[in-house]
Write a protein that holds these residues in place. Structure first.
Motif, PDB file in Angstrom:
ATOM      1  N   ASP A  64     -26.655  45.668-105.588  1.00 25.13           N
ATOM      2  CA  ASP A  64     -27.084  46.682-104.874  1.00 25.13           C
ATOM      3  C   ASP A  64     -27.712  46.153-103.873  1.00 25.13           C
ATOM      4  OD1 ASP A  64     -27.420  48.796-102.616  1.00 25.13           O
ATOM      5  OD2 ASP A  64     -27.773  49.887-103.927  1.00 25.13           O
ATOM      6  N   PHE A  65     -27.920  45.245-102.989  1.00 24.35           N
ATOM      7  CA  PHE A  65     -28.531  44.661-102.632  1.00 24.35           C
ATOM      8  C   PHE A  65     -29.222  45.535-101.296  1.00 24.35           C
ATOM      9  CE2 PHE A  65     -25.535  40.976-104.002  1.00 24.35           C
ATOM     10  CZ  PHE A  65     -26.202  40.691-104.630  1.00 24.35           C
ATOM     11  N   SER A  66     -28.262  46.482-101.115  1.00 22.95           N
ATOM     12  CA  SER A  66     -29.007  46.887-100.018  1.00 22.95           C
ATOM     13  C   SER A  66     -30.693  47.267-100.591  1.00 22.95           C
ATOM     14  CB  SER A  66     -28.245  48.442 -99.422  1.00 22.95           C
ATOM     15  OG  SER A  66     -27.914  49.110-100.496  1.00 22.95           O
ATOM     16  N   LYS A  67     -30.458  47.617-101.493  1.00 19.11           N
ATOM     17  CA  LYS A  67     -31.921  48.724-102.527  1.00 19.11           C
ATOM     18  C   LYS A  67     -32.933  46.885-101.757  1.00 19.11           C
ATOM     19  CE  LYS A  67     -32.536  48.720-106.510  1.00 19.11           C
ATOM     20  NZ  LYS A  67     -32.559  49.660-108.131  1.00 19.11           N
ATOM     21  N   PHE A  68     -32.387  45.759-101.169  1.00 22.19           N
ATOM     22  CA  PHE A  68     -33.832  45.270-100.615  1.00 22.19           C
ATOM     23  C   PHE A  68     -33.957  45.321 -99.611  1.00 22.19           C
ATOM     24  CE2 PHE A  68     -32.226  43.872-104.640  1.00 22.19           C
ATOM     25  CZ  PHE A  68     -32.625  43.321-106.274  1.00 22.19           C
ATOM     26  N   ASP A  69     -35.101  45.278 -99.310  1.00 25.71           N
ATOM     27  CA  ASP A  69     -35.315  44.629 -97.833  1.00 25.71           C
ATOM     28  C   ASP A  69     -36.208  43.315 -97.051  1.00 25.71           C
ATOM     29  OD1 ASP A  69     -36.426  47.439 -97.154  1.00 25.71           O
ATOM     30  OD2 ASP A  69     -36.967  47.477 -99.053  1.00 25.71           O
ATOM     31  N   LEU A  70     -35.839  42.546 -97.890  1.00 26.51           N
ATOM     32  CA  LEU A  70     -36.228  40.843 -97.552  1.00 26.51           C
ATOM     33  C   LEU A  70     -35.845  40.373 -99.025  1.00 26.51           C
ATOM     34  CD1 LEU A  70     -38.731  39.110 -95.865  1.00 26.51           C
ATOM     35  CD2 LEU A  70     -37.539  38.164 -97.266  1.00 26.51           C
ATOM     36  N   ILE A  71     -35.136  39.337 -99.210  1.00 31.24           N
ATOM     37  CA  ILE A  71     -34.335  38.174 -99.506  1.00 31.24           C
ATOM     38  C   ILE A  71     -34.269  36.844 -99.526  1.00 31.24           C
ATOM     39  CG2 ILE A  71     -32.326  37.690-101.430  1.00 31.24           C
ATOM     40  CD1 ILE A  71     -31.155  40.490-100.851  1.00 31.24           C
ATOM     41  N   TYR A  72     -35.053  36.087-100.207  1.00 32.72           N
ATOM     42  CA  TYR A  72     -35.389  34.538 -99.416  1.00 32.72           C
ATOM     43  C   TYR A  72     -34.233  33.594-100.852  1.00 32.72           C
ATOM     44  CZ  TYR A  72     -39.779  34.781-102.272  1.00 32.72           C
ATOM     45  OH  TYR A  72     -40.692  34.697-103.118  1.00 32.72           O
ATOM     46  N   ALA A  73     -34.099  32.923-100.617  1.00 33.46           N
ATOM     47  CA  ALA A  73     -33.318  31.586-101.711  1.00 33.46           C
ATOM     48  C   ALA A  73     -33.173  29.925-100.815  1.00 33.46           C
ATOM     49  CB  ALA A  73     -32.263  32.165-102.691  1.00 33.46           C
ATOM     50  N   GLY A  74     -33.807  29.974-102.020  1.00 34.40           N
ATOM     51  CA  GLY A  74     -33.596  27.576-101.277  1.00 34.40           C
ATOM     52  C   GLY A  74     -32.376  27.464-101.667  1.00 34.40           C
ATOM     53  N   ALA A  75     -31.159  26.946-100.559  1.00 35.65           N
ATOM     54  CA  ALA A  75     -30.440  26.743-100.982  1.00 35.65           C
ATOM     55  C   ALA A  75     -30.195  26.057-102.297  1.00 35.65           C
ATOM     56  CB  ALA A  75     -29.809  26.224 -99.808  1.00 35.65           C
ATOM     57  N   GLN A  76     -31.347  25.054-102.593  1.00 36.38           N
ATOM     58  CA  GLN A  76     -30.043  23.851-103.699  1.00 36.38           C
ATOM     59  C   GLN A  76     -30.012  24.329-104.688  1.00 36.38           C
ATOM     60  OE1 GLN A  76     -33.189  24.506-102.277  1.00 36.38           O
ATOM     61  NE2 GLN A  76     -35.322  23.748-103.816  1.00 36.38           N
ATOM     62  N   LYS A  77     -30.459  26.042-105.626  1.00 42.76           N
ATOM     63  CA  LYS A  77     -29.554  25.892-106.708  1.00 42.76           C
ATOM     64  C   LYS A  77     -28.575  26.415-106.353  1.00 42.76           C
ATOM     65  CE  LYS A  77     -34.664  26.470-108.379  1.00 42.76           C
ATOM     66  NZ  LYS A  77     -34.624  24.799-108.850  1.00 42.76           N
ATOM     67  N   ASN A  78     -27.683  27.196-105.261  1.00 37.71           N
ATOM     68  CA  ASN A  78     -26.677  28.659-105.851  1.00 37.71           C
ATOM     69  C   ASN A  78     -25.717  27.649-105.045  1.00 37.71           C
ATOM     70  OD1 ASN A  78     -25.579  29.076-107.705  1.00 37.71           O
ATOM     71  ND2 ASN A  78     -25.857  31.074-107.958  1.00 37.71           N
ATOM     72  N   MET A  79     -25.826  27.431-103.810  1.00 39.24           N
ATOM     73  CA  MET A  79     -25.375  27.606-102.065  1.00 39.24           C
ATOM     74  C   MET A  79     -25.310  26.742-101.587  1.00 39.24           C
ATOM     75  SD  MET A  79     -26.968  30.332 -99.621  1.00 39.24           S
ATOM     76  CE  MET A  79     -28.862  29.201 -99.517  1.00 39.24           C
ATOM     77  N   GLY A  80     -26.164  24.794-101.624  1.00 39.82           N
ATOM     78  CA  GLY A  80     -26.008  24.338-100.946  1.00 39.82           C
ATOM     79  C   GLY A  80     -26.868  22.786-101.651  1.00 39.82           C
ATOM     80  N   PRO A  81     -27.290  21.897-100.343  1.00 33.99           N
ATOM     81  CA  PRO A  81     -27.962  20.675-101.047  1.00 33.99           C
ATOM     82  C   PRO A  81     -29.269  21.398-100.049  1.00 33.99           C
ATOM     83  CG  PRO A  81     -27.573  20.184 -98.805  1.00 33.99           C
ATOM     84  CD  PRO A  81     -26.579  22.081 -99.310  1.00 33.99           C
ATOM     85  N   ALA A  82     -30.366  20.671-100.637  1.00 30.42           N
ATOM     86  CA  ALA A  82     -32.097  20.918-100.536  1.00 30.42           C
ATOM     87  C   ALA A  82     -32.153  21.093 -98.680  1.00 30.42           C
ATOM     88  CB  ALA A  82     -33.036  19.836-100.897  1.00 30.42           C
ATOM     89  N   GLY A  83     -32.398  21.284 -98.624  1.00 31.98           N
ATOM     90  CA  GLY A  83     -32.771  21.183 -96.853  1.00 31.98           C
ATOM     91  C   GLY A  83     -32.762  22.214 -96.321  1.00 31.98           C
TER      92      GLY A  83
END
Length: 354
Positions: free
Chosen positions: A178-197
Motif C-alpha cells: 500500500d504505497f499510500s502509506k508512504f509520504d515520500l519514496i525515493y529510489a536510484g534507478a540503477q537497481k530495478n528501473m533503469g541505468p545509473a544517472g
C-alpha cells in the motif's frame, strides 16, 4: 553468450528495453536525431518524461492521490540530504538497518536532531528491528525497505502518525504494497528501473513547505514539482530507459505479476541455501530479501571450485559486499527465473562433487 547477471547495481535490465534504448541512441523514433542529442525541451523528450512520471504513479497506485513523481539527479545519496533539507525542522527518526541508513542519518544530522528509533547494527545488520516505539513528535520517520548489502528486507512497515519516508532504491516496483502509506519514496534507478544517472522521487505534495529554512532551488522539491522535473537539464538517456522499463513492467501485468516471479526466484535459491549443507544464509530467515540473497560456503576450501563453476556457467556479479563477504545473488525484476535455476544447479552440483 549473454551472462547471468546477478550484479547488485548497476544491474540487469530487460533485453527488449536494452534493444530499444540502443536503437534510440542512433535515432529516436524515426525523427532523424539521436535521443541523446535532442533538446530536453523538445516535444519528443517532454512526452518521454511526462510518460515516465505518469507510469511511476500508475504502477504504484498513486495517480490522482495528491502525489508528484520526479526524476532527479545525484542518486539516492543526494536524497539523504534532499529529504532532510525539505522536511526536517526539529527532529527526525530513523530506523538503522544498514550502510545506506547510516549515510542518510549522517546527512540528516546537519539539519536537526536525529533519533535512532531502532537499529540492527550490533548484529552487523543481519535482521530487521522489531517491537520498537516511534515517537509522535517527529517531523518524519525514515526507513530503508531493502538492504542490498546485507540481504534484509522490511516485511511489515510501521504504522505511524508522522510522515513516513522510504528509501526503496533496491526493491521499488518488485512487490505489492500500500504505497499510500508512504509520504515520500525515493529510489536510484540503477537497481530495478533503469541505468545509473537518475533517481525517482515520489512525494505527497501536502508534506512540503513546512520548514522555516530557505532551501536552495536545486534542493527544493517544490521547485522541481512546479517545473515538472525540468528545472534543469534532466538525464535524458536514464529517464528514457526508465520509461521503457516501467512500460515493460506495465505490459507484464504490473507489480502483481512481477511479484509472483520474484517470489519464485527467491524461493528457489533460499530452498537450496537451506537444504544444501555446503551453504548457509547470512540474513535471518524471517527478514530475507527477495531481491538480494546473501549466503556463504560452510567450507572455504571449496571457494575456488565454486567460483570456477560459476564462471564457466556464465554467472556474473555474485561476490558479496566487502563488509559482509561471501556471495550475493541480486535478483531484480529483469533477472530471469532461468538464471536463478542455473545458479542453484551449480550449488547442487558442488554438493554432489564434495
Amino acid at each position: 553468450m549473454k551472462k547471468h547477471n546477478f550484479s547488485a547495481g548497476p544491474c540487469i535490465l530487460p533485453q527488449q528495453v536494452m534493444q530499444k534504448a540502443s536503437e534510440a541512441v542512433i535515432e529516436l523514433d524515426g525523427i532523424g536525431l539521436s535521443l541523446i542529442e535532442i533538446s530536453h525541451r523538445s516535444k519528443e523528450f517532454v512526452s518521454i518524461i511526462e510518460n515516465a512520471r505518469a507510469l511511476a504513479l500508475e504502477l504504484l497506485g498513486l495517480q490522482d492521490k495528491g502525489y508528484s513523481a520526479l526524476f532527479l539527479q545525484g542518486g539516492a545519496s543526494m536524497q539523504f540530504l534532499h529529504v532532510a533539507y525539505n522536511l526536517l525542522e526539529t527532529k527526525a527518526g530513523y530506523i538503522n538497518t544498514g550502510t545506506w541508513s547510516l549515510k542518510s542519518i549522517k546527512e540528516a544530522r546537519l539539519f536537526g536532531e536525529v533519533v535512532e528509533v531502532a537499529s540492527s547494527q550490533e548484529q552487523n545488520f543481519n535482521h530487521i528491528p522489531k517491537n520498537y516505539t516511534v515517537p509522535g513528535d517527529l517531523d518524519f520517520l525514515h526507513v530503508t525497505s531493502n538492504n542490498t548489502i546485507y540481504g534484509t528486507q522490511i516485511k511489515d512497515f510501521p504504522e505511524v502518525n508522522v510522515p513516513l519516508v522510504c528509501d526503496m532504491s533496491s526493491d521499488i516496483f518488485s512487490r505489492q504494497l500500500d504505497f499510500s502509506k508512504f509520504d515520500l519514496i525515493y529510489a536510484g534507478a540503477q537497481k530495478n528501473m533503469g541505468p545509473a544517472g537518475t533517481t525517482l522521487v515520489v512525494i505527497k505534495d501536502e508534506i512540503l513547505g513546512k520548514v522555516s529554512r530557505k532551501i536552495p532551488s536545486m534542493l527544493n522539491y517544490q521547485v522541481h514539482i512546479a517545473k515538472d522535473s525540468m528545472f534543469n537539464t534532466p538525464p535524458v538517456f536514464a529517464v528514457y530507459v526508465s520509461m521503457l522499463t516501467l512500460q515493460w513492467l506495465k505490459d507484464l501485468g504490473g507489480i502483481a505479476a512481477i511479484e509472483e516471479v520474484n517470489e519464485k526466484k527467491a524461493n528457489l535459491i533460499y530452498s537450496e541455501i537451506d537444504l544444501n549443507p555446503l551453504f548457509h544464509g547470512i540474513a535471518n530467515k524471517e527478514d530475507r530479501s527477495i531481491m538480494n540473497a546473501t549466503f556463504n560456503l560452510t567450507d572455504d576450501t571449496l571457494k575456488e571450485t565454486f567460483d570456477t563453476m560459476c564462471k564457466d556457467a556464465g554467472i556474473s556479479g555474485l561476490n558479496g559486499h566487502r563488509s559482509v563477504g561471501g556471495y550475493r545473488a541480486s535478483m531484480y525484476n529483469a533477472l530471469p527465473l532461468e538464471s536463478v535455476g542455473v545458479l542453484v544447479d551449480i550449488m547442487s552440483e558442488l554438493e554432489r562433487k564434495a
